[in-house]
Structure formats: C-alpha cells, structure tokens
Design a protein around this motif. Structure first.
Motif, PDB file in Angstrom:
ATOM      1  N   SER A  80       0.801  -1.177   0.013  1.00  0.00           N
ATOM      2  CA  SER A  80      -0.581   0.014  -0.013  1.00  0.00           C
ATOM      3  C   SER A  80       0.839   1.617  -0.144  1.00  0.00           C
ATOM      4  N   PHE A  81       0.201   2.043  -0.804  1.00  0.00           N
ATOM      5  CA  PHE A  81       1.160   3.705  -0.927  1.00  0.00           C
ATOM      6  C   PHE A  81       0.507   4.712   0.560  1.00  0.00           C
ATOM      7  N   MET A  82      -1.179   4.239   0.182  1.00  0.00           N
ATOM      8  CA  MET A  82      -1.325   6.106   0.802  1.00  0.00           C
ATOM      9  C   MET A  82      -3.161   5.765   0.793  1.00  0.00           C
ATOM     10  N   ASP A  83      -2.490   5.563   1.937  1.00  0.00           N
ATOM     11  CA  ASP A  83      -4.259   4.889   2.476  1.00  0.00           C
ATOM     12  C   ASP A  83      -5.611   6.576   1.964  1.00  0.00           C
ATOM     13  N   GLU A  84      -6.798   5.415   1.504  1.00  0.00           N
ATOM     14  CA  GLU A  84      -8.210   6.311   1.052  1.00  0.00           C
ATOM     15  C   GLU A  84      -7.464   7.803   0.001  1.00  0.00           C
ATOM     16  N   PRO A  85      -6.830   7.348  -0.782  1.00  0.00           N
ATOM     17  CA  PRO A  85      -6.682   8.692  -1.556  1.00  0.00           C
ATOM     18  C   PRO A  85      -7.231   9.333  -2.384  1.00  0.00           C
ATOM     19  N   LEU A  86      -7.233  10.560  -2.774  1.00  0.00           N
ATOM     20  CA  LEU A  86      -8.237  11.198  -3.587  1.00  0.00           C
ATOM     21  C   LEU A  86      -8.313  11.802  -4.818  1.00  0.00           C
ATOM     22  N   ASP A  87      -9.086  12.563  -4.982  1.00  0.00           N
ATOM     23  CA  ASP A  87      -8.795  13.154  -6.819  1.00  0.00           C
ATOM     24  C   ASP A  87      -7.510  14.670  -6.169  1.00  0.00           C
TER      25      ASP A  87
END
Length: 555
Positions: A329-336
C-alpha cells in the motif's frame, strides 16, 4: 424471601443488553452448523445477589475416537467432549447512534432508524474467558458458550448447563445438529480478510514496550484470534521495520524476520505492507504526501526516500521468497485532490518493487485508474460504482471491499448499534458479487488514542472542557478485538463475521456446481448490502438449507 433468579438461552446473533429479560429466552436452544466449526449460544441471568457465587456445570456429549491397531483391529472409545469454552460477556457503551448517512447522528444531524436501540445504552459485546465459578458483580450477568464441533455423519449433540445461584438451580439445554460437510480453517485460497491492528495500541493497552518480547507475544495473540475469525492477511505497518538512521529510513531486517516468523507460526499467509506515506500534515484535501517516518514531502525530497525504501524492502522480499505473499500500500484512501501525487508514488513503487501488487483502500477512481492492482472501495461505493469496478476487473484488476465509519444507515457494517446478522451478511455478499475477493477493516484493534470502554471518541484532556463530539467515530468502529490482562478478547461482532465467512466457504464451493440454486438461496436473505433479512430465525432456516445441500453435494 422469594428468589427471583432466572436463566435462559439466546441465539448468539441476537443482541443482548443488561436489561434483557431472560423470560424472553429459551430453556432449549437448537442450531445447525457444519463440521469443523464453532457452535455458540448466549446465556442471560437475572435476579442475582451481588457477592454470591454463580456456578456452571457443563454436561457435554460423548465423543467417539476410532483407532486402528497394527493387526487391523478397529477400536472405538467414547469420552466426554471437552472442547468448549465459557466466556463472561462484557457490555460496551453506545453514547450516540450511528448516523443515517455518515459517522454518527451528532455529526450528520439526522435520525437513523436502522439501529437496534436508541442511544445512549450498553450492549454485551466483549467475550472474556471465565471459569465455571463466578462471583456476581450485579443483579444481571450474560455469558457465552462456544464449542468446537465435528462429525463424520449427520449427528445431533447436546450440552446441558446446570446453573446454580443462592441455592437455586436452572437447567438449560443446547443442541447442535452437526452436518458432515467440513469447513477447513482459512488458508491461501480462501476469501482474503484483514483487520488492522495498532502496534502502538498493543504497547499502550497491554503496558508492554514496543518490540519487547512481551509485545511480540501479545501481537501473536491478536493474530491467533484473527486467524480463528478466518483472517488470512495481516497488515505490517512500515514503521515496524523501517527506522531512521543518520537521517534516512533503514530497513531493520531482524524486526521483519521476527514478524514474518510469527505470521508463519500462526498460519497467516498474506501480508499487506503498510502505507509508506500519508497526506501532508494530515489535511484531508492536501495535494501533497509525506513519508510516514521522516515526513519528507512528495513532490519534493520524498521521491528519493520512497525509492530507497522500496529497493530495501524488495531486496528483502526476494531474499526470503516473499514476493508472492506480499501486497504493498502507498497511502490510505487517496482522493482526486491527490491523484497526481498518488500516481507518482505508485510509479516509484512499481519501478522498484516489480511484481508486487498494489492494494489500497480507495476513494478516487478514474483519476488513479491503471495504478491500483487490488481496489478496495467501501461496500456502498462498490455498489454505486459497480460498472467502474467491473470494468477494472475485466482489465485484470482485483476487487476487495471495506467498511469503517462508513457506510452508515441500513448498510452492513460492524458497529455496536447494528444487528449482528449484518456481519454475517458481510460474509455472504461475495458469493453474490462474483468479483469481490476480499474484505478489509481498519478497526481490528486500533484504539491507541481511545479509551477502552468509550469507543465513540477520545476522552478530552483533564483540563479541556470542550465536550464537542462532532467528529467522533461510530461506537465500535475502532475494534472487534479487545485488550485484556496479557490476553486478547473476542467480540460478538468478530464471532458473527466468522460465521458468515464459514458459510461463504460452502456457498463458493456449491456455486461451482449449482450457481442458480446458490443465487436463489442467497436472495432469500440477502439482496444488497443495504437490503437483507434481519430476522435471525429466518437466517437459521436458510443456513440449514445450505448445510443440507452442501452435505449432499460436497462430500
């Protein structure tokens, strides 16, 4: 003086409260289950005299053992089946109900009609192991009985409970119809399932220094409980095996060696490598990321650091033949907002960790398409944007789902003010949705900033008189496992989720032979994540149909 001591049995999927009337329970409770699973029932007591003993005598059924001697002679022996455990159920508080749309009613300002009871209240949830003699602490008490069951042919087994208090005895009967079809323990080929465990939370709540022998031992206990609940994947946060040396992140192979050894010992195969980065300064709408350990920024100095960390980790995974078990995993819950930064980070990971798939709890979709190998949307977002996720699946991507503080309302989740049957349906759903192959929840035990018995929000500082709870989490969201004294406790929600995942094993196997029958069976009780049967008795009837069919077709 007349004694009002009462005792009765309740289905383990029915919520119990300290004010539950035992007269609404049963003296005889019957269920059906598959072989090599765990059968359970709850016991409600009232009219107790605090300070006086409650004793539990368990009369178990006999268990047949067949031995073949060297000369071919078959020997049969019968002994009492002692494979059972008794637990005291502990109540947890629900200060505020889960929201109708998100988080809690305090936050979204709407009344949620889809809850088991209006807050505030307490509900029994934690299973604390106990012995057969308990001192009554109050006028009421609830207990849980669990037994391991197996049979080579369809068989009815009976446990008798003789409960005595203040000279009065009550006799209760628990009957389990065991079907011969087996559900083996969760392994590599089963539905992927991961609960996140807070490593700092283990240290805080068990008073064990991080990375001490005691800490590793308790970490193992959490994984053992997870494995019992059919968890076959573990999150290993990057901060467990990376540390700062001379200003840069260095992989501590000895720590990672020990963690992997514990996973192997417990029998958990899959590994989710924890997020390398997070949003800069924790700001939800940030367009930048920062490395978890050093806080170096992406875009900026963080790219070089990320690449170096990936090289070190990938070298280790290759060296120890772990590349086929590891997800990153890179980063939790990526957003636009963060899509460009996220794509940059994933490119660095894939360049330096080839063949390691990316698994992410995702919110963004089109803006990061082509970077994620294992998508993990919330269950409501999966249903809402199913066309997108199905198209990604057709392109070779994989789909897991997750729940957390969302979704709320009538959606299936694992929150304290919801029916326990909802956790069962989390297990059944993947048999209806072909593309879902796993489930993730952040709250295995993630209470490092939360009080044990106060699961909605952190307690304020002693001098802080601001009582705002607008941003609090729904009750029960941070944990389905609980810290005890050098021990780890299960919960009614973990047990219900396990039951659903045990059923899923049979549903998926039958689906290969009888897909139409399985779909029709599921539709009898579950149609969508927010449209399902809440009557436990109806579930028990349909589950019996599943067991009968599976025993006929899968033996």
């Amino acid at each position: 003086m007349e004694n009002y001591f009462e005792a009765s049995l309740f289905d383990e999927l029915e919520p119990l409260y300290p004010d539950t009337d035992p007269k609404k329970g049963k003296n005889l409770h019957m269920i059906a289950t598959a072989s090599n699973t765990y059968a359970g029932v709850h016991i409600m007591l009232s009219g107790l005299t605090p300070g006086k003993f409650v004793t539990f005598e368990v009369i178990p059924p006999t268990r047949k053992t067949v031995l073949t001697k060297d000369d071919g002679t078959i020997m049969e022996s019968y002994t009492e089946d002692q494979r059972y455990k008794l637990f005291e159920l502990l109540p947890l508080p629900v200060e505020v109900n889960t929201g109708a749309v998100s988080r809690t009613e305090w936050m979204d300002g709407m009344i949620n009609d889809s809850v088991i009871r209006r807050a505030p209240f307490t509900v029994y949830d934690v299973l604390r192991p106990c012995i057969n003699v308990i001192t009554a602490q109050g006028a009421v008490m609830a207990l849980a009985f669990r037994c391991k069951v197996d049979a080579n042919e369809r068989e009815l087994k009976k446990w008798e409970f003789i409960i005595t208090h203040d000279g009065v005895s009550k006799r209760l009967t628990f009957e389990v119809e065991i079907f011969p079809v087996q559900v083996l323990e969760a392994g590599v080929k089963d539905h992927k399932y991961v609960n996140w465990i807070s490593c700092k939370g283990i240290a805080d709540y068990h008073h064990t220094p991080l990375f001490s022998d005691e800490w590793y031992n308790i970490f193992e206990k959490y994984l053992r409980l997870g494995k019992y609940g059919r968890q076959n994947m573990v999150l290993l946060p990057a901060e467990l095996y990376f540390e700062i040396q001379e200003g840069t992140c260095r992989l501590n192979e000895e720590k990672l060696d020990r963690l992997i050894a514990i996973l192997d010992k417990v029998g958990i195969h899959w590994i989710e490598g924890g997020q390398f980065a997070r949003r800069k300064d924790g700001k939800w709408e940030s367009t930048q990321a920062e490395i978890q350990i050093t806080h170096r920024i992406i875009p900026g100095e963080g790219e070089k650091e990320l690449a170096d960390m990936c090289i070190q980790l990938y070298t280790y995974l290759k060296k120890h033949n772990l590349t086929k078990r590891w997800f990153q995993s890179f980063m939790d819950e990526p957003l636009d907002y963060l899509a460009d930064t996220y794509v940059t980070g994933i490119q660095i990971i894939k360049e330096n960790m080839p063949e390691i798939p990316i698994l992410e709890a995702t919110i963004a979709r089109e803006s990061i398409a082509g970077t994620v190998d294992y998508w993990c949307p919330t269950i409501n977002k999966y249903e809402k944007y199913r066309e997108f996720f199905d198209s990604r699946h057709e392109k070779g991507d994989h789909i897991l789902v997750y729940t957390c503080l969302d979704p709320a309302g009538n959606y299936c989740n694992r929150l304290l003010d919801q029916e326990r049957i909802r956790q069962v349906w989390l297990g059944w759903a993947p048999a209806l949705y072909d593309n879902i192959e796993g489930y993730l929840h952040w709250g295995g035990m993630f209470m490092n900033q939360m009080d044990f018995y106060r699961l909605s929000a952190p307690l304020p500082d002693i001098t802080d008189y601001d009582t705002s709870r607008q941003g609090c989490l729904p009750a029960g969201d941070p944990a389905i496992m609980f810290p005890g004294f050098y021990e780890v406790y299960s919960s009614t929600r973990l047990e219900a989720h396990r039951i659903g995942l045990e059923d899923l094993v049979l549903l998926e196997k039958l689906k290969q032979q009888e897909p139409i029958w399985v779909e029709e069976l599921i539709h009898m009780v579950f149609r969508r994540y927010d449209e399902y049967e809440k009557d436990v008795a109806q579930y028990r009837k349909v589950r019996r149909l599943l067991l009968e069919k599976a025993s006929k077709e899968l033996r």
